[in-house]
Design an enzyme around this catalytic site. Structure first.
Site, PDB file in Angstrom:
ATOM      1  N   TYR A 139      32.266  45.847  30.644  1.00  0.00           N
ATOM      2  CA  TYR A 139      33.201  45.814  31.772  1.00  0.00           C
ATOM      3  C   TYR A 139      32.710  44.771  32.766  1.00  0.00           C
ATOM      4  CZ  TYR A 139      35.925  47.754  35.746  1.00  0.00           C
ATOM      5  OH  TYR A 139      36.760  47.935  36.820  1.00  0.00           O
ATOM      6  N   LYS A 168      36.376  44.877  28.891  1.00  0.00           N
ATOM      7  CA  LYS A 168      37.413  44.975  29.918  1.00  0.00           C
ATOM      8  C   LYS A 168      37.168  43.834  30.882  1.00  0.00           C
ATOM      9  CE  LYS A 168      39.089  47.832  33.758  1.00  0.00           C
ATOM     10  NZ  LYS A 168      38.868  49.078  34.536  1.00  0.00           N
TER      11      LYS A 168
END
Length: 298
Positions: A139, A168
């Protein structure tokens, strides 16, 4: 690398509802999960930034993860947020989540520390080892963490740890999709982390969206994904143009304050937050109300 179609679709970065006394509102959380599943959400992400993970204690975090897994009953991928700015704490949280039966973990770049890329490699490699057979989604959110995961770093990690399979990307730059695919290969999953950029991310090769907005509008976020990947491009553009102003309004102040305000406005849960987050200022609340009314009328 095997095609990871289980990451296809919209994943909701779940809010954590609180009662008036600040405890977790379990009845509201269950209703929220059921609404997400009914709308066709492909993945549920408890205990992330949107879930106010930094304010949860270990028992609360594990309870939310376990509750999500039990409620999903195989109907959605469960991706637990386990990241922090301490590798040791992240490893421990990852092990607890894996023991609870999650499908994967979402691990944010360590915030405040601002590690080098070498530090990121060491951090994520340690977490991947702790995850065992569970999958790891990196992320990258430099606006909150202060450091981005370089595409080559993601590629090094994917080569080093076979369970690191996705990222992400929440840096606000659609060009990162191309850079990540060039470095990591087309089978490495990219998820959009910015609701307003979902459509351009899909066009550039992202497979899905990890969404704040889908807490409020899950069916519409799913419809946009389905339209694009179903080849209905004009419909996808229409949905994007309807959703984009509301997506922007969801960040009129620090998330998840706006989306919780919207959910409370709809009667779905309370708007309560844990300090240091507070409710929306009157001007922000008025601006969000305008967008909610526009969205409802569109």
């Amino acid at each position: 690398m095997t095609s990871l179609t289980r990451f296809d679709g919209v994943f909701t970065a779940l809010v954590t509802p609180f009662t008036a006394t600040g405890a977790i509102d379990w009845a509201a959380f269950d209703r929220h999960l059921d609404r997400q599943l009914a709308a066709g959400i492909a993945g549920l992400v408890p205990v992330g930034t949107t879930g106010e993970a930094a304010t949860l204690d270990e028992d609360e975090a594990l309870a939310l993860i376990s509750r999500t897994k039990a409620r999903a009953e195989g109907a959605a991928y469960v991706l637990a947020g386990t990241g922090s700015n301490s590798t040791a704490k992240t490893v421990a949280a990852t092990r607890r989540a894996v023991e609870a039966g999650v499908d994967g973990v979402l691990v944010v770049t360590p915030y405040y520390n601002k590690p080098t890329q070498a530090g990121l490699v060491a951090h994520f490699a340690a977490v991947a080892e702790a995850a065992g057979a569970a999958e790891v989604m990196l992320y990258s959110v430099p606006g909150r963490a202060g450091v981005a995961i370089a595409p080559q770093t993601a590629a090094e990690l994917a080569a080093r740890a076979p369970n690191i399979v996705a990222i992400k990307e929440a840096g606000g730059d659609a060009a990162r999709v191309t850079a990540l695919r060039a470095a990591c290969g087309a089978d490495f999953v990219v998820h959009c982390g910015d609701d307003g950029l979902a459509l351009p991310f899909y066009a550039l090769g992202a497979r899905g969206l990890t969404s704040v907005l889908s807490n409020y509008a899950p069916a519409e976020c799913v419809a946009l994904w389905q339209a694009w990947f179903g080849g209905r491009f004009a419909e996808a553009l229409m949905l994007h143009e309807r959703l984009a102003p509301l997506a922007a309004a969801m960040f009129i102040e620090s998330s998840p304050a706006p989306v919780k305000h919207a959910l409370a406005h709809a009667g779905l849960m309370g708007a309560g937050l844990r300090l240091p987050l507070v409710g929306l200022a009157p001007a922000s609340a008025a601006a969000l109300a305008t967008e909610l009314a526009r969205f409802a009328a569109a």
